[in-house]
Design a protein around this motif. Structure first.
Motif, PDB file in Angstrom:
ATOM      1  N   ASN A   1      41.683  40.866  39.093  1.00  0.00           N
ATOM      2  CA  ASN A   1      41.154  41.759  40.148  1.00  0.00           C
ATOM      3  C   ASN A   1      39.802  41.265  40.635  1.00  0.00           C
ATOM      4  OD1 ASN A   1      43.395  43.408  39.998  1.00  0.00           O
ATOM      5  ND2 ASN A   1      42.442  44.854  38.559  1.00  0.00           N
ATOM      6  N   ASN A   2      38.961  40.847  39.677  1.00  0.00           N
ATOM      7  CA  ASN A   2      37.633  40.350  40.051  1.00  0.00           C
ATOM      8  C   ASN A   2      37.731  39.074  40.865  1.00  0.00           C
ATOM      9  OD1 ASN A   2      36.385  42.456  38.754  1.00  0.00           O
ATOM     10  ND2 ASN A   2      36.098  41.326  36.829  1.00  0.00           N
ATOM     11  N   LEU A   3      38.709  38.214  40.501  1.00  0.00           N
ATOM     12  CA  LEU A   3      38.908  36.981  41.257  1.00  0.00           C
ATOM     13  C   LEU A   3      39.312  37.285  42.696  1.00  0.00           C
ATOM     14  CD1 LEU A   3      40.696  34.669  38.662  1.00  0.00           C
ATOM     15  CD2 LEU A   3      38.611  34.122  39.931  1.00  0.00           C
ATOM     16  N   GLY A   4      40.170  38.285  42.855  1.00  0.00           N
ATOM     17  CA  GLY A   4      40.567  38.675  44.199  1.00  0.00           C
ATOM     18  C   GLY A   4      39.392  39.167  45.006  1.00  0.00           C
ATOM     19  N   PHE A   5      38.515  39.893  44.364  1.00  0.00           N
ATOM     20  CA  PHE A   5      37.317  40.392  45.060  1.00  0.00           C
ATOM     21  C   PHE A   5      36.413  39.243  45.493  1.00  0.00           C
ATOM     22  CE2 PHE A   5      32.847  41.671  44.761  1.00  0.00           C
ATOM     23  CZ  PHE A   5      32.810  42.652  45.746  1.00  0.00           C
ATOM     24  N   LEU A   6      36.236  38.260  44.578  1.00  0.00           N
ATOM     25  CA  LEU A   6      35.378  37.135  44.901  1.00  0.00           C
ATOM     26  C   LEU A   6      35.970  36.298  46.038  1.00  0.00           C
ATOM     27  CD1 LEU A   6      34.299  36.017  41.320  1.00  0.00           C
ATOM     28  CD2 LEU A   6      32.848  37.033  43.080  1.00  0.00           C
ATOM     29  N   ASN A   7      37.298  36.099  46.010  1.00  0.00           N
ATOM     30  CA  ASN A   7      37.946  35.309  47.052  1.00  0.00           C
ATOM     31  C   ASN A   7      37.798  35.969  48.413  1.00  0.00           C
ATOM     32  OD1 ASN A   7      38.771  33.335  45.321  1.00  0.00           O
ATOM     33  ND2 ASN A   7      40.729  34.326  44.840  1.00  0.00           N
ATOM     34  N   ALA A   8      37.766  37.327  48.406  1.00  0.00           N
ATOM     35  CA  ALA A   8      37.727  38.050  49.670  1.00  0.00           C
ATOM     36  C   ALA A   8      36.335  38.105  50.282  1.00  0.00           C
ATOM     37  CB  ALA A   8      38.261  39.472  49.469  1.00  0.00           C
ATOM     38  N   SER A   9      35.295  38.293  49.459  1.00  0.00           N
ATOM     39  CA  SER A   9      33.991  38.576  50.072  1.00  0.00           C
ATOM     40  C   SER A   9      32.810  37.861  49.450  1.00  0.00           C
ATOM     41  CB  SER A   9      33.720  40.090  50.024  1.00  0.00           C
ATOM     42  OG  SER A   9      33.722  40.531  48.683  1.00  0.00           O
ATOM     43  N   SER A  10      33.013  37.142  48.325  1.00  0.00           N
ATOM     44  CA  SER A  10      31.858  36.568  47.645  1.00  0.00           C
ATOM     45  C   SER A  10      31.428  35.268  48.286  1.00  0.00           C
ATOM     46  CB  SER A  10      32.191  36.315  46.175  1.00  0.00           C
ATOM     47  OG  SER A  10      31.097  35.672  45.557  1.00  0.00           O
ATOM     48  N   LYS A  11      30.115  35.018  48.310  1.00  0.00           N
ATOM     49  CA  LYS A  11      29.540  33.793  48.846  1.00  0.00           C
ATOM     50  C   LYS A  11      28.877  32.979  47.736  1.00  0.00           C
ATOM     51  CE  LYS A  11      30.573  35.027  53.063  1.00  0.00           C
ATOM     52  NZ  LYS A  11      31.611  34.327  53.836  1.00  0.00           N
ATOM     53  N   LYS A  12      29.225  33.286  46.509  1.00  0.00           N
ATOM     54  CA  LYS A  12      28.497  32.667  45.402  1.00  0.00           C
ATOM     55  C   LYS A  12      28.973  31.256  45.096  1.00  0.00           C
ATOM     56  CE  LYS A  12      27.204  36.978  43.131  1.00  0.00           C
ATOM     57  NZ  LYS A  12      27.236  37.770  41.899  1.00  0.00           N
ATOM     58  N   GLY A  13      30.023  30.797  45.709  1.00  0.00           N
ATOM     59  CA  GLY A  13      30.455  29.418  45.502  1.00  0.00           C
ATOM     60  C   GLY A  13      31.622  29.316  44.550  1.00  0.00           C
TER      61      GLY A  13
ATOM     62  N   ASN B   1      38.488  31.351  36.335  1.00  0.00           N
ATOM     63  CA  ASN B   1      39.857  30.839  36.204  1.00  0.00           C
ATOM     64  C   ASN B   1      40.101  30.244  34.825  1.00  0.00           C
ATOM     65  OD1 ASN B   1      41.049  31.498  38.685  1.00  0.00           O
ATOM     66  ND2 ASN B   1      40.065  29.757  39.730  1.00  0.00           N
ATOM     67  N   ARG B   2      39.108  29.496  34.345  1.00  0.00           N
ATOM     68  CA  ARG B   2      39.225  28.939  32.987  1.00  0.00           C
ATOM     69  C   ARG B   2      39.344  30.064  31.958  1.00  0.00           C
ATOM     70  NH1 ARG B   2      35.595  25.016  35.072  1.00  0.00           N
ATOM     71  NH2 ARG B   2      33.785  26.205  34.334  1.00  0.00           N
ATOM     72  N   LYS B   3      38.572  31.122  32.158  1.00  0.00           N
ATOM     73  CA  LYS B   3      38.617  32.252  31.235  1.00  0.00           C
ATOM     74  C   LYS B   3      39.979  32.915  31.248  1.00  0.00           C
ATOM     75  CE  LYS B   3      36.826  35.345  28.468  1.00  0.00           C
ATOM     76  NZ  LYS B   3      36.459  35.024  27.081  1.00  0.00           N
TER      77      LYS B   3
ATOM     78  N   LYS C   1      46.432  41.656  27.989  1.00  0.00           N
ATOM     79  CA  LYS C   1      47.016  41.871  29.311  1.00  0.00           C
ATOM     80  C   LYS C   1      46.042  42.628  30.207  1.00  0.00           C
ATOM     81  CE  LYS C   1      51.253  43.175  29.844  1.00  0.00           C
ATOM     82  NZ  LYS C   1      52.489  43.960  29.732  1.00  0.00           N
ATOM     83  N   GLN C   2      45.367  43.641  29.618  1.00  0.00           N
ATOM     84  CA  GLN C   2      44.400  44.427  30.386  1.00  0.00           C
ATOM     85  C   GLN C   2      43.215  43.557  30.832  1.00  0.00           C
ATOM     86  OE1 GLN C   2      44.799  47.622  31.344  1.00  0.00           O
ATOM     87  NE2 GLN C   2      42.913  47.419  32.531  1.00  0.00           N
ATOM     88  N   GLU C   3      42.736  42.702  29.929  1.00  0.00           N
ATOM     89  CA  GLU C   3      41.622  41.831  30.275  1.00  0.00           C
ATOM     90  C   GLU C   3      42.016  40.834  31.377  1.00  0.00           C
ATOM     91  OE1 GLU C   3      39.727  39.931  26.983  1.00  0.00           O
ATOM     92  OE2 GLU C   3      39.715  41.751  25.753  1.00  0.00           O
ATOM     93  N   ILE C   4      43.224  40.284  31.266  1.00  0.00           N
ATOM     94  CA  ILE C   4      43.685  39.337  32.294  1.00  0.00           C
ATOM     95  C   ILE C   4      43.743  40.028  33.650  1.00  0.00           C
ATOM     96  CG2 ILE C   4      45.702  37.979  33.081  1.00  0.00           C
ATOM     97  CD1 ILE C   4      46.256  37.420  30.083  1.00  0.00           C
ATOM     98  N   GLN C   5      44.269  41.261  33.664  1.00  0.00           N
ATOM     99  CA  GLN C   5      44.374  42.014  34.918  1.00  0.00           C
ATOM    100  C   GLN C   5      42.992  42.262  35.516  1.00  0.00           C
ATOM    101  OE1 GLN C   5      46.530  45.681  34.554  1.00  0.00           O
ATOM    102  NE2 GLN C   5      46.262  46.246  36.711  1.00  0.00           N
ATOM    103  N   THR C   6      42.024  42.584  34.653  1.00  0.00           N
ATOM    104  CA  THR C   6      40.660  42.841  35.138  1.00  0.00           C
ATOM    105  C   THR C   6      40.059  41.596  35.768  1.00  0.00           C
ATOM    106  OG1 THR C   6      40.303  44.510  33.409  1.00  0.00           O
ATOM    107  CG2 THR C   6      38.338  43.572  34.455  1.00  0.00           C
ATOM    108  N   TYR C   7      40.215  40.449  35.088  1.00  0.00           N
ATOM    109  CA  TYR C   7      39.679  39.198  35.628  1.00  0.00           C
ATOM    110  C   TYR C   7      40.366  38.831  36.946  1.00  0.00           C
ATOM    111  CZ  TYR C   7      36.594  37.850  31.802  1.00  0.00           C
ATOM    112  OH  TYR C   7      35.549  37.765  30.902  1.00  0.00           O
TER     113      TYR C   7
END
Length: 605
Positions: free
Chosen positions: A560-572, A580-582, A552-558
């Motif tokens: 959170n990271n997905l939210g960060f990428l959606n908000a500001s990342s330009k990496k594609g 998402n697969r992970k 559960k902790q690992e899912i929450q961490t991923y």
């Protein structure tokens, strides 16, 4: 006027004098060489004792011997002083605080040398005074003979006085060296003139010439025999005495003078050439010795530059230098002006090497002591574990001790061998006991291996014949497989891969997901766990709960990271898709763990 024979005689006398002057330095060098070869002084006290003997003796001190004694004394003195300093430093002393203590032997040496210098100065003064007196006496004799030679009428009457003057001339010895040649030429000139003017009867004149001829012939024979003398230096000194006697003998018949002198001169030339050749050979040998000693210095200096990586290198190079030192001892003297310098160069190189070697072994000794204590501690730990029956834990501990042993440096061989035997003995005692205890278990593991391999073969047969592969048959074989105990550790991974490979094939055919299969396997295995008691199930449930929380902790961490990428990342999108697969994989694992917990709860009802 002097005729050609008289000129030859005077020319020969001049050559003899030149030979004598040329030989002075060579003879002195030979005396030094002879002193060095015949007497070796090993201590300063021996040198001082010899100086005391010279002071007490009535004989004049020999300059060459005094110089040699002085050189030897200070060689020994400097060597002793350096040895004391080296011992002081090796003992931990501060070189800057070292003080040179007074040396009573050196003070005695200086006192004796002062007495000898005073004694030599007095002797030199006496000798110079005696030479000057002899010069005056010989000048008076020359004047008397001159007067006789210029009085033809009185020559016959004064023959007896003339012979007496000749004898007096012979009895008078050394004169100042710078006056000797001129004095002898004048004397010989007026003697010859006297004989030429002498109006004796023919019989007396012939008798005198005959007597002189016999004497000079004997001198020629004696000079010729010196060619067979093995000692070249001795032969040269004897030749000088023969020349002195030749000068003092009166003339021979005028027609024989040149012949006799030529014979005597020819014999002298042989001796003089041998004497000259001796010193040329000696100088050549000394130059050769210098070249050999220089080569040895270079060898030692090169060894000093070599990087010694351990005690073995130091000992190897020490042996090489000792061999070089032994070779040095077999080589004779170098030229006098270089003899001390080349020795000091050689000694400095040797001292440098052995000084650094002593410092290395001093440091090595401290390192050895530290390594000994470390290995003793490991021996004690191994011996404390030798009787343990906790096979797995103790095996790990002993293996760790063995790895630590390898990291410890060297210790002295004899003690090191003993420590290793003690350590190895403790390890062997445990592992032999463990192997004996595990012999039955290994037999059982091999039997289990054969059983599981048989079940895998049955599963492979089902995979080949899909029509016969039912879930009930597969479930029965998996249950049977799980009931079989442990197999040999080395075969476990290989067996695991073969087992799951064939199951994956079967479940694929049966359209059963991998996670569903894993759950079924778990449920089947729960019954085995339950047989070990309720506590075993509780432990398994606790482990799964912790795994559930972790996922559960690992899912929450991923997320959170997905939210960060959606908000500001330009990496594609590729990175987002991968994450998402992970996350989906983690959610599947979370659901499987939840189902396992549920299965345990149902088993506990």
């Amino acid at each position: 006027m002097m005729d050609s024979q008289e000129n030859a005689l005077l020319q020969g006398a001049q050559e003899e004098q030149n030979v004598e002057q040329t030989a002075v330095e060579q003879t002195a060098a030979a005396d030094v060489q002879q002193v060095e070869n015949t007497k070796v002084y090993k201590t300063k006290q021996e040198v001082v004792d010899r100086l005391k003997e010279i002071v007490a003796s009535d004989e004049a001190p020999v300059k060459e011997e005094i110089d040699l004694l002085k050189t030897v004394f200070y060689k020994l003195h400097i060597a002793e002083r350096e040895a004391r300093l080296k011992e002081y430093i090796n003992g931990g002393g501060n070189p800057e605080a070292y003080q040179v203590l007074p040396d009573e032997t050196e003070e005695t040496f200086k006192a004796q040398m002062a007495v000898i210098r005073e004694k030599r100065a007095q002797i030199m003064q006496q000798q110079e005074a005696e030479k000057q007196a002899n010069l005056e006496k010989k000048l008076e004799i020359i004047e008397k003979i001159k007067a006789m030679a210029t009085s033809p009428d009185e020559a016959g009457k004064s023959f007896g006085e003339f012979k007496e003057l000749q004898q007096q001339w012979k009895d008078i010895k050394n004169v100042p060296a710078d006056k000797a040649n001129e004095l002898w030429r004048n004397y010989q000139l007026y003697v010859e003139q006297f004989y030429d003017l002498l109006k004796l009867n023919s019989e007396a004149r012939e008798y005198d010439f005959k007597k002189n001829l016999e004497l000079k012939t004997k001198l020629c024979e004696a000079a010729e025999k010196l060619a067979d003398e093995e000692d070249v230096i001795s032969a040269f000194h004897q030749l000088q005495e023969l020349h002195q006697q030749y000068r003092e003998i009166g003339p021979v018949a005028k027609e024989l003078r040149e012949e006799v002198w030529a014979r005597f001169k020819a014999a002298s030339t042989v001796i003089n050439k041998r004497h000259q050749q001796h010193f040329e050979d000696l100088r050549a040998k000394e130059e050769e010795n210098l070249a050999r000693k220089t080569a040895l210095c270079e060898k030692v200096e090169e060894l000093c530059k070599t990087d010694n990586k351990g005690a073995a290198d130091w000992e190897k190079h020490s042996k090489e230098i000792i061999d070089i030192q032994n070779e040095w001892k077999t080589i004779g003297f170098a030229p006098q002006k270089m003899n001390v310098k080349i020795f000091e160069r050689f000694r400095a190189a040797c001292d440098d090497f052995f000084g650094r070697k002593a410092e290395y072994f001093k440091t090595l000794k401290a390192t050895f002591s530290e390594n000994i204590e470390k290995k003793k501690a490991l021996v004690e730990k191994a011996q404390a574990l030798a009787d343990s029956t906790d096979w797995k834990a103790t095996s790990d501990k002993l293996i760790a001790l063995q790895k630590e042993w390898k990291t410890i440096g060297m210790v002295p061989k004899k003690l090191g061998d003993q420590l290793w035997q003690d350590f190895l003995g403790a390890c062997n005692k445990f592992f032999e006991a463990r192997n004996a205890a595990g012999a039955g278990q290994r037999n059982e593991e091999h039997a289990n291996l054969e059983k599981k391999q048989g079940i895998i073969e049955q599963l492979k047969a089902l995979a080949e014949n899909a029509a016969e592969a039912t879930r009930e048959k597969v479930q029965a074989l998996t249950e049977e497989y799980n009931k079989v105990g442990h197999v040999p550790y080395k075969e476990k991974d290989k067996l695991y891969e073969a087992y799951h490979e064939v199951l994956d094939r079967i479940y694929k055919e049966l359209n059963i997901s991998t996670k569903r299969r894993r759950l079924n396997d778990f449920k089947a295995n729960i019954k085995n766990v339950a047989k070990r008691g309720e506590e075993a199930l509780d432990n398994e449930r606790g482990r799964l709960v912790r795994r559930f929380d972790q996922l559960k902790q690992e899912i929450q961490t991923y997320e959170n990271n997905l939210g960060f990428l959606n908000a500001s990342s330009k990496k594609g999108n590729s990175l987002i898709d991968e994450m998402n697969r992970k996350v989906q994989h983690l959610r599947d694992d979370l659901e499987l763990v939840r189902q396992k917990i549920k299965a345990i709860d149902e088993e506990n009802k």
